[in-house]
Structure formats: C-alpha cells, structure tokens
Design a protein around this motif. Structure first.
Motif, mmCIF file in Angstrom:
data_model
loop_
_atom_site.group_PDB
_atom_site.id
_atom_site.type_symbol
_atom_site.label_atom_id
_atom_site.label_comp_id
_atom_site.label_asym_id
_atom_site.label_seq_id
_atom_site.Cartn_x
_atom_site.Cartn_y
_atom_site.Cartn_z
ATOM 1 N N ARG A 65 0.831 -1.204 0.000
ATOM 2 C CA ARG A 65 0.000 0.000 0.000
ATOM 3 C C ARG A 65 0.865 1.254 0.000
ATOM 4 O O ARG A 65 0.551 2.237 -0.683
ATOM 5 N N ARG A 66 1.960 1.224 0.775
ATOM 6 C CA ARG A 66 2.839 2.400 0.802
ATOM 7 C C ARG A 66 3.470 2.634 -0.566
ATOM 8 O O ARG A 66 3.567 3.767 -1.038
ATOM 9 N N LEU A 67 3.906 1.544 -1.204
ATOM 10 C CA LEU A 67 4.517 1.696 -2.519
ATOM 11 C C LEU A 67 3.486 2.181 -3.538
ATOM 12 O O LEU A 67 3.800 3.009 -4.408
ATOM 13 N N ALA A 68 2.251 1.708 -3.428
ATOM 14 C CA ALA A 68 1.200 2.172 -4.337
ATOM 15 C C ALA A 68 0.950 3.666 -4.152
ATOM 16 O O ALA A 68 0.691 4.388 -5.127
ATOM 17 N N ASP A 69 1.015 4.146 -2.910
ATOM 18 C CA ASP A 69 0.857 5.581 -2.668
ATOM 19 C C ASP A 69 2.002 6.365 -3.313
ATOM 20 O O ASP A 69 1.798 7.426 -3.901
ATOM 21 N N HIS A 70 3.247 5.839 -3.173
ATOM 22 C CA HIS A 70 4.377 6.494 -3.840
ATOM 23 C C HIS A 70 4.204 6.471 -5.351
ATOM 24 O O HIS A 70 4.613 7.406 -6.052
ATOM 25 N N ALA A 71 3.591 5.390 -5.844
ATOM 26 C CA ALA A 71 3.430 5.239 -7.290
ATOM 27 C C ALA A 71 2.601 6.359 -7.880
ATOM 28 O O ALA A 71 2.781 6.730 -9.048
ATOM 29 N N VAL A 72 1.657 6.906 -7.085
ATOM 30 C CA VAL A 72 0.824 8.010 -7.585
ATOM 31 C C VAL A 72 1.700 9.149 -8.087
ATOM 32 O O VAL A 72 1.551 9.634 -9.206
ATOM 33 N N THR A 73 2.640 9.571 -7.247
ATOM 34 C CA THR A 73 3.517 10.685 -7.611
ATOM 35 C C THR A 73 4.487 10.293 -8.716
ATOM 36 O O THR A 73 4.721 11.058 -9.667
ATOM 37 N N ILE A 74 5.041 9.078 -8.596
ATOM 38 C CA ILE A 74 6.016 8.632 -9.598
ATOM 39 C C ILE A 74 5.385 8.536 -10.976
ATOM 40 O O ILE A 74 5.912 9.064 -11.966
ATOM 41 N N LEU A 75 4.239 7.872 -11.056
ATOM 42 C CA LEU A 75 3.588 7.680 -12.346
ATOM 43 C C LEU A 75 3.060 8.988 -12.910
ATOM 44 O O LEU A 75 3.068 9.201 -14.130
ATOM 45 N N ALA A 76 2.574 9.862 -12.004
ATOM 46 C CA ALA A 76 2.114 11.168 -12.473
ATOM 47 C C ALA A 76 3.263 11.937 -13.108
ATOM 48 O O ALA A 76 3.092 12.611 -14.131
ATOM 49 N N GLY A 77 4.458 11.833 -12.489
ATOM 50 C CA GLY A 77 5.629 12.494 -13.050
ATOM 51 C C GLY A 77 6.014 11.922 -14.400
ATOM 52 O O GLY A 77 6.353 12.654 -15.335
ATOM 53 N N VAL A 78 5.959 10.584 -14.500
ATOM 54 C CA VAL A 78 6.274 9.930 -15.768
ATOM 55 C C VAL A 78 5.263 10.331 -16.842
ATOM 56 O O VAL A 78 5.622 10.657 -17.977
#
Length: 297
Positions: A65-78
C-alpha cells in the motif's frame, strides 16, 4: 534495492485501485498470470512482499500500500514527462467518482457527456454517496474523486491527505407547511421551536447547521426524522410531520413554503475532493479541469 520498472509499478498502482489481478489484466489486455508475475518481480526488486492471499484473491501488504501511494507521484511524473514530450498523448483510464445526487446531476453528468465526445478513452464510474461515506471510500482508495458538500454553519475540515476544488454554492431555506408559514415571520426562527425537525440520514452536516441555527435562536431542535431524499423531506413537511432545510433554488411544491434564512444565511458549497498527489493523474486532472470550467459557467 534494484531499480523499479515503471510498468510493474503501474500494475501495482492499478491493483490498489481495482482490487483484483483479473481487473488489472482486463484493463491492460494481459493475462492474470502475467500481472501476477510482474507484481512478484516488483516485490523482488524492492526486497519485500507486496501482496498476500485474501481468500481466493490477493490484497496489498502494508508495504504494498505504501509503494502504491508512492506510485501516484512517480507515475504522475512519468505521465507528465511523456505528455510534455508528446503533445498528442490522450488521457486514458477509468475514474471512480462518488458523490451526492445533486452534484452528480448538476456537475458530473454534463461533464461525462463532454468527455464521451472529446476523450472516449476516459471512462467514469458513478457511485452515489453522501460526504461521510465518500471521504471514507476516498481514504481507503475505493474512489478516485469525491463530490462532497458542507454548510457555512457546519464547515467540514479537509484531511491533510486530500485536496479539493470548490465547485459551486447555493443558499438553503427552511421548508415548512404553507398554511403554518402565514402565522410566522421569516425572521423569527424561534417560532418553529416546538416543531419536529428533519435532518439527513447519511450525513451530519445539515444536522449541525440546524443545531447552530436553533442555538442562535435560543432553542434546541427536536430531531424527529432522518431522511436522505429531498422529495421525502417535502412529503413529511406537506403532511405536517416536520420542517427541514431545502435548497432555495428548488421549485416550491404546492403546500410547502420555503422561508428565506438571512441572519445567519445557510449556504451549501459543493467540492471535488481527491487524495493529495492523485490529482496529477492525467484522466483525473482532465475531469477536475472540466468540472471547474463547468462550475464557472
């Protein structure tokens, strides 16, 4: 820790949103086995389990769940970088929107019709929920966007993990039997102290607004009915079973009179709320922008 594959990270993010390997596979045209293998490979990359069995399905571990939350910002940046390099890139995806009926009708449905014409790859799923329900579902990542409201007399604090866009405001009045209203001046709310009051059954905002109004007028309201439907509120008022708040822009029904509330006024404001960081996701950004433009019109 090995470098993370963005494609695998996106699959984990979608798993956090959609809740099952099968749903992710169907969204991306993959097999369930492929999705499972990619998530397992991502777990090896980060050195910790990301999913665990849950009956016949799987669920994210706390680390997942924590990694999925980080993924929001990472994927949005990508996505932002790709969009910047490719001006022809189109938002695509399924948006889960939950909100109260008035906002769905007034704000969401017109925008859905526009998106169907301009962005057919963006799909919107609609869930009817009052704000308390929608906030909970948003926090648990069961929704991407919540359409909520509060009153000026009962402002709803926004959690630090969320961000909002104001959509529109509308005045509310006091719905009372027309026959009884002739004997009570609009300014004298205390004249209604002995009546039964009607409040919302699925949200506390209007009950808090009613309590504040009554307190300023020197009495405690007697809450007799808790009703979600505005039509049913009017039915009860018409039957002489109680009085309650109603939108001032709602057409008056024969036998029901809407008293203007001035001192203080009661104003309801609608908002579009999303989790902080998620608003940069391209399909959601598109929907938020369209809702803001629609509200301005």
């Amino acid at each position: 820790m090995a470098a993370m594959d963005v494609r695998r990270l996106r699959l984990l993010f979608e798993l956090s949103r959609l809740g099952s390997m099968r749903a992710v596979a169907e969204t991306y045209g993959l097999t369930t086995s492929t999705v499972s293998q990619q998530v397992a490979a991502l777990a090896r990359d980060v050195g910790t389990p990301l999913v665990e069995p849950d009956g016949r399905r799987v669920r994210l571990t706390p680390a997942g769940r924590r990694l999925a939350d980080h993924a929001v910002t990472i994927l949005a940046g990508v996505d932002a970088a790709r969009a910047d390099l490719d001006p022809h890139a189109e938002p695509t995806g399924t948006l889960r929107v939950g909100g109260f009926a008035t906002a769905v009708r007034a704000s969401l449905l017109p925008v859905m019709a526009e998106l169907e014409e301009t962005h057919p790859a963006v799909h919107v799923q609609v869930h009817e929920h009052e704000p308390l329900e929608a906030f909970t579902m948003l926090a648990e990542d069961q929704l991407d966007l919540a359409l909520t409201y509060d009153y000026n007399l009962a402002p709803a604090p926004l959690p630090s993990t969320m961000t909002s866009v104001r959509l529109w405001s509308t005045a509310w009045g006091l719905g009372v039997p027309a026959a009884a209203a002739a004997d009570s001046p609009v300014r004298d709310l205390a004249a209604w102290a002995e009546h039964d009051w009607i409040v919302n059954s699925r949200n506390t905002a209007d009950e808090r607004a009613v309590s504040t109004l009554a307190s300023l007028a020197g009495f405690t309201p007697r809450i007799a009915h808790r009703i979600d439907s505005l039509d049913l509120v009017e039915d009860l008022v018409l039957a002489g079973r109680g009085i309650g708040l109603l939108p001032a822009d709602r057409p008056e029904r024969p036998g029901v009179r809407l008293l203007e509330l001035r001192d203080p006024p009661v104003v309801m404001t609608a908002y579009a709320v999303t989790r902080l960081g998620r608003e940069r996701w391209a399909p959601l950004r598109l929907l938020l922008d369209r809702l803001a433009v629609s509200a301005a019109r």
